[in-house]
Design a protein around this motif. Structure first.
Motif, mmCIF file in Angstrom:
data_model
loop_
_atom_site.group_PDB
_atom_site.id
_atom_site.type_symbol
_atom_site.label_atom_id
_atom_site.label_comp_id
_atom_site.label_asym_id
_atom_site.label_seq_id
_atom_site.Cartn_x
_atom_site.Cartn_y
_atom_site.Cartn_z
ATOM 1 N N ASN A 133 0.796 -1.226 0.000
ATOM 2 C CA ASN A 133 0.000 0.000 0.000
ATOM 3 C C ASN A 133 0.828 1.274 0.000
ATOM 4 N N PHE A 134 2.155 1.135 -0.086
ATOM 5 C CA PHE A 134 3.001 2.326 -0.175
ATOM 6 C C PHE A 134 2.725 2.990 -1.515
ATOM 7 N N GLU A 135 2.477 4.297 -1.489
ATOM 8 C CA GLU A 135 2.106 5.004 -2.715
ATOM 9 C C GLU A 135 3.311 5.677 -3.364
ATOM 10 N N HIS A 136 3.489 5.375 -4.637
ATOM 11 C CA HIS A 136 4.548 6.010 -5.432
ATOM 12 C C HIS A 136 4.277 7.509 -5.448
ATOM 13 N N PRO A 137 5.233 8.332 -5.013
ATOM 14 C CA PRO A 137 4.959 9.766 -4.877
ATOM 15 C C PRO A 137 4.761 10.531 -6.185
ATOM 16 N N ILE A 138 5.161 9.954 -7.295
ATOM 17 C CA ILE A 138 4.944 10.626 -8.587
ATOM 18 C C ILE A 138 3.670 10.119 -9.254
ATOM 19 N N PHE A 139 3.527 8.793 -9.342
ATOM 20 C CA PHE A 139 2.391 8.196 -10.050
ATOM 21 C C PHE A 139 1.115 8.164 -9.218
ATOM 22 N N LYS A 140 1.249 8.349 -7.896
ATOM 23 C CA LYS A 140 0.093 8.324 -6.983
ATOM 24 C C LYS A 140 -0.668 7.012 -7.086
ATOM 25 N N LYS A 141 0.095 5.923 -7.244
ATOM 26 C CA LYS A 141 -0.459 4.571 -7.254
ATOM 27 C C LYS A 141 0.313 3.756 -6.227
ATOM 28 N N THR A 142 -0.370 2.803 -5.605
ATOM 29 C CA THR A 142 0.326 1.932 -4.662
ATOM 30 C C THR A 142 1.215 0.959 -5.438
ATOM 31 N N ASN A 143 2.136 0.336 -4.714
ATOM 32 C CA ASN A 143 2.977 -0.689 -5.344
ATOM 33 C C ASN A 143 2.106 -1.800 -5.928
ATOM 34 N N GLN A 144 1.036 -2.160 -5.216
ATOM 35 C CA GLN A 144 0.119 -3.197 -5.707
ATOM 36 C C GLN A 144 -0.513 -2.767 -7.033
ATOM 37 N N GLN A 145 -0.930 -1.514 -7.131
ATOM 38 C CA GLN A 145 -1.517 -1.016 -8.379
ATOM 39 C C GLN A 145 -0.479 -0.990 -9.499
ATOM 40 N N LEU A 146 0.739 -0.574 -9.187
ATOM 41 C CA LEU A 146 1.801 -0.568 -10.200
ATOM 42 C C LEU A 146 2.060 -1.979 -10.713
ATOM 43 N N LEU A 147 2.051 -2.956 -9.813
ATOM 44 C CA LEU A 147 2.263 -4.347 -10.222
ATOM 45 C C LEU A 147 1.115 -4.819 -11.122
ATOM 46 N N MET A 148 -0.106 -4.490 -10.766
ATOM 47 C CA MET A 148 -1.256 -4.898 -11.592
ATOM 48 C C MET A 148 -1.199 -4.250 -12.975
ATOM 49 N N ASP A 149 -0.626 -3.052 -13.063
ATOM 50 C CA ASP A 149 -0.525 -2.333 -14.340
ATOM 51 C C ASP A 149 0.724 -2.705 -15.144
ATOM 52 N N SER A 150 1.631 -3.459 -14.541
ATOM 53 C CA SER A 150 2.924 -3.747 -15.169
ATOM 54 C C SER A 150 2.760 -4.529 -16.470
ATOM 55 N N LYS A 151 3.582 -4.161 -17.441
ATOM 56 C CA LYS A 151 3.612 -4.845 -18.736
ATOM 57 C C LYS A 151 4.829 -5.770 -18.857
ATOM 58 N N ASP A 152 5.608 -5.886 -17.780
ATOM 59 C CA ASP A 152 6.829 -6.695 -17.798
ATOM 60 C C ASP A 152 6.463 -8.171 -17.987
ATOM 61 N N PRO A 153 6.960 -8.821 -19.068
ATOM 62 C CA PRO A 153 6.623 -10.219 -19.326
ATOM 63 C C PRO A 153 7.560 -11.232 -18.650
ATOM 64 N N LEU A 154 8.621 -10.754 -17.990
ATOM 65 C CA LEU A 154 9.628 -11.678 -17.453
ATOM 66 C C LEU A 154 9.119 -12.406 -16.211
ATOM 67 N N ASN A 155 9.545 -13.653 -16.065
ATOM 68 C CA ASN A 155 9.137 -14.495 -14.928
ATOM 69 C C ASN A 155 9.886 -14.085 -13.665
ATOM 70 N N VAL A 156 9.131 -14.033 -12.568
ATOM 71 C CA VAL A 156 9.695 -13.764 -11.248
ATOM 72 C C VAL A 156 9.026 -14.747 -10.300
ATOM 73 N N ASN A 157 9.844 -15.545 -9.597
ATOM 74 C CA ASN A 157 9.316 -16.567 -8.684
ATOM 75 C C ASN A 157 10.112 -16.572 -7.403
ATOM 76 N N ILE A 158 9.487 -17.003 -6.324
ATOM 77 C CA ILE A 158 10.230 -17.154 -5.073
ATOM 78 C C ILE A 158 11.338 -18.168 -5.324
ATOM 79 N N ALA A 159 12.552 -17.798 -4.898
ATOM 80 C CA ALA A 159 13.724 -18.653 -5.132
ATOM 81 C C ALA A 159 13.653 -19.896 -4.267
ATOM 82 N N LYS A 160 14.125 -20.987 -4.844
ATOM 83 C CA LYS A 160 14.223 -22.238 -4.090
ATOM 84 C C LYS A 160 15.333 -22.101 -3.059
ATOM 85 N N HIS A 161 15.145 -22.688 -1.893
ATOM 86 C CA HIS A 161 16.199 -22.658 -0.865
ATOM 87 C C HIS A 161 17.280 -23.651 -1.237
ATOM 88 N N GLU A 162 18.510 -23.278 -0.974
ATOM 89 C CA GLU A 162 19.644 -24.152 -1.283
ATOM 90 C C GLU A 162 20.153 -24.813 -0.040
#
Length: 162
Positions: A133-162
């Motif tokens: 819920n932290f709001e980006h001070p320029i875009f006035k959107k929360t991090n959650q909203q920025l993530l929902m709006d993201s166009k980044d196609p790259l995979n991001v996953n929780i890393a496996k523990h070694e």
């Protein structure tokens, strides 16, 4: 006291150890880590032909100014073996300031908020984990909203523990 969000990342050497070493240095030299995201595995962004990255976001309380935080994290990168050769290339460690309070800073060597937050899921996913819920001070959107709006196609996953 100031709140700074830092992104740590590494993809050569022993990335998990380097993230841990960075965390120790940050706690000693920047301030108290009050939240940390899971460690995420992501494909490389920008220069794609390189090893998978591990990334983590840290929320830190600091008495330092933003420019002093930048100076300190650059020193930590050097201590941990960072050599700057190629923009967005492979690295032993990278530490970026994402947010510093809700400040907007435009200096030659310091841009806050980080100019690519909204374009990178490897930043947004761990950031949303600890500060949805932290709001980006320029875009006035929360991090959650920025993530929902993201166009980044790259995979991001929780890393496996070694």
């Amino acid at each position: 006291m100031n709140i700074v969000y830092l992104l740590t990342g590494a993809n050569i050497g022993n990335p998990r150890q380097q993230l841990n070493d960075a965390k120790i240095e940050i706690a000693e030299r920047v301030g108290k880590i009050i939240k940390e995201s899971s460690i995420y595995e992501s494909e490389a962004w920008g220069v794609e032909d390189q090893p998978i990255f591990l990334n983590q976001v840290l929320e830190v309380i600091t008495t330092h100014s933003a420019s002093k935080v930048l100076q300190t994290i650059q020193q930590i990168e050097l201590v941990l073996g960072r050599i700057r050769t190629q923009r967005w290339g492979s690295r032993t460690i990278d530490i970026d300031i994402l947010y510093y309070n809700t400040d907007i800073i435009h200096e030659p060597d310091l841009q806050v908020p980080h100019p690519y937050i909204q374009e990178r899921n490897f930043t947004l996913i761990p950031l949303t984990e600890i500060a949805p819920n932290f709001e980006h001070p320029i875009f006035k959107k929360t991090n959650q909203q920025l993530l929902m709006d993201s166009k980044d196609p790259l995979n991001v996953n929780i890393a496996k523990h070694e």
